[in-house]
Design a protein around this motif. Structure first.
Motif, short mmCIF file in Angstrom:
data_model
loop_
_atom_site.label_atom_id
_atom_site.label_comp_id
_atom_site.label_asym_id
_atom_site.label_seq_id
_atom_site.Cartn_x
_atom_site.Cartn_y
_atom_site.Cartn_z
N TYR A 32 5.95 -10.58 54.41
CA TYR A 32 4.56 -10.36 54.01
C TYR A 32 4.45 -9.62 52.70
O TYR A 32 5.23 -8.70 52.41
N MET A 34 2.13 -6.97 51.03
CA MET A 34 1.22 -5.93 51.51
C MET A 34 0.46 -5.36 50.31
O MET A 34 1.04 -5.18 49.23
N ALA A 97 -2.64 -7.61 54.27
CA ALA A 97 -1.38 -8.34 54.29
C ALA A 97 -1.63 -9.83 54.23
O ALA A 97 -2.65 -10.33 54.73
N TYR A 111 -5.92 -12.26 51.08
CA TYR A 111 -5.27 -11.52 52.16
C TYR A 111 -5.89 -11.84 53.51
O TYR A 111 -7.10 -11.89 53.66
#
Length: 124
Positions: A32, A34, A97, A111
């Protein structure tokens, strides 16, 4: 179930520092991108910076001399270190994320997952 939870917000005097944490659960950590965002009252969320799956972090030009993003792969946690805080930094801060190895942008629509946010108040 993917969850993000911010902590570390609060009230601080101008010139002070805070470190926000974002604990992630329910995701494969190193897959991921972030990011951190903030939202001022009545405004859209503003991207602060991101850190990719291998730990390369980038902060927005507006804060890069004061804010630093990092991550702890053991603790599944992303941090936002904020130094020399100013009253205009007062906002709700969010962790976000997206399932990507590499971070590409700081558009909120990119996101997928978001934390509930934590309030940061800086007084003069």
């Amino acid at each position: 179930q993917t969850q993000l939870m911010e902590s570390g917000g609060g009230s601080v005097l101008a010139g002070g520092s805070l470190r926000l944490s974002c604990l992630a659960s329910g995701l494969v950590w190193n897959t991921y991108c972030m990011a951190w965002f903030r939202q001022f009252p009545g405004k859209e969320r503003e991207g602060i910076g991101h850190v990719d799956s291998v730990g390369v972090a980038t902060s927005a030009d507006s804060v890069k001399d004061r804010f630093t993003i990092s991550k702890d792969n053991v603790a599944n946690t992303v941090y936002l270190q904020m130094n020399n805080l100013k009253p205009e930094d007062t906002a709700v801060y969010f962790c976000a994320a997206v399932l990507r190895y590499w971070c590409t942008d700081l558009h909120a629509t990119t996101y997928t997952f978001w934390g509930p946010g934590t309030q940061v108040t800086v007084s003069s």
